[in-house]
Design a protein around this motif. Structure first.
Motif, mmCIF file in Angstrom:
data_model
loop_
_atom_site.group_PDB
_atom_site.id
_atom_site.type_symbol
_atom_site.label_atom_id
_atom_site.label_comp_id
_atom_site.label_asym_id
_atom_site.label_seq_id
_atom_site.Cartn_x
_atom_site.Cartn_y
_atom_site.Cartn_z
ATOM 1 N N SER A 41 7.131 -0.194 31.998
ATOM 2 C CA SER A 41 6.170 0.845 31.648
ATOM 3 C C SER A 41 6.929 2.153 31.461
ATOM 4 O O SER A 41 7.652 2.585 32.361
ATOM 5 N N SER A 71 2.900 6.320 40.571
ATOM 6 C CA SER A 71 1.631 6.862 41.046
ATOM 7 C C SER A 71 0.697 7.292 39.921
ATOM 8 O O SER A 71 -0.415 7.745 40.186
ATOM 9 N N LEU A 72 1.134 7.159 38.656
ATOM 10 C CA LEU A 72 0.315 7.595 37.529
ATOM 11 C C LEU A 72 -0.166 6.420 36.699
ATOM 12 O O LEU A 72 0.502 5.399 36.595
ATOM 13 N N THR A 73 -1.332 6.596 36.088
ATOM 14 C CA THR A 73 -1.781 5.660 35.070
ATOM 15 C C THR A 73 -1.060 5.993 33.763
ATOM 16 O O THR A 73 -0.431 7.047 33.631
ATOM 17 N N SER A 74 -1.186 5.112 32.792
ATOM 18 C CA SER A 74 -0.559 5.382 31.497
ATOM 19 C C SER A 74 -1.129 6.646 30.869
ATOM 20 O O SER A 74 -0.404 7.450 30.277
ATOM 21 N N GLU A 76 -2.388 9.280 32.392
ATOM 22 C CA GLU A 76 -1.869 10.447 33.099
ATOM 23 C C GLU A 76 -0.424 10.725 32.715
ATOM 24 O O GLU A 76 -0.009 11.872 32.573
ATOM 25 N N GLU A 217 -6.461 6.539 24.472
ATOM 26 C CA GLU A 217 -5.823 5.358 25.073
ATOM 27 C C GLU A 217 -6.405 4.082 24.489
ATOM 28 O O GLU A 217 -7.620 3.885 24.462
#
Length: 219
Positions: A41, A71-74, A76, A217
């Protein structure tokens, strides 16, 4: 948005894919790639001399790519951690305990902000600009303030010897995010990437009322 406004589409024989700041999953790598593998990722800003991020697949130089903070989503991560230090001028500088400062990172500037930034900067200080700056730099002269530009896309555009510094910076950013020192500036997730949502996102940004980053997204 800036590129769409500044370039004449009639001057190009091919279509142009816009968009910067992206996050996704590596699906394939070239023979000489050593930093990433399929399934990783990643996030990156993109490059001016390659197709933009408003597409399902991207070809990206690994030297300007980092791993997404755990700790982040894609979404974010795609917001890409932009901070507006340039607005900390005048009363805002005093509000955080300083009369003036030696260094100013004007990540986003507004019309006629030059005098305010100059007043907030110490003599022989240094102001670094990222956004376009159309104001006069005359207010900086009495204090002998150094003005410089820092364009994130310079390394990839000119393939400078330190292009891989972008990868190292993003790696450091990932660690700082996971440590809680930095946070994403994602303010709005506006659905999947399509023409209608892109048009709405551009209109919001161009209105001057957007706060933080708008992210699209999926497809």
């Amino acid at each position: 948005m800036k590129r769409r406004r500044s370039e004449d589409p009639d001057g190009h024989s091919d279509y142009r894919i816009l968009g910067y700041d992206a996050a996704g999953i590596v699906v394939a790598v070239g023979r000489e790639v050593s930093l990433f593998k399929p399934g990783d990722s990643v996030f990156y800003a993109g490059a001016m001399n390659r197709p933009g991020a408003n597409a399902e697949y991207h070809a990206v130089d690994e030297r300007i790519v980092g791993r997404i903070p755990g700790s982040l989503t894609s979404a974010e991560a795609a917001a890409h951690l932009h901070y507006d230090v340039g607005d900390l001028v005048g009363p805002e500088v005093k509000a955080i305990g300083f009369e003036s400062v030696d260094y100013v990172a004007a990540i986003t500037t507004t019309a006629r902000s030059g005098p305010d930034i100059a007043r907030a900067t110490n003599p022989q200080g240094h102001v670094t600009l990222i956004d376009n700056f159309d104001d006069s730099i005359a207010p900086f002269k009495p204090k002998s303030i150094t003005i410089s530009w820092a364009m994130m896309l310079t390394r990839s555009l000119f393939e400078t010897a330190d292009t891989d510094a972008q990868h190292r910076l993003l790696t450091e950013v990932s660690a700082l995010v996971d440590a809680g020192v930095l946070r994403t500036t994602l303010s709005q997730a506006s659905g999947p990437i399509n023409a209608e949502n892109l048009r709405k996102a551009h209109e919001t940004v161009e209105s001057g009322r957007a706060i933080g980053k708008i992210v699209l997204e999926g497809f």
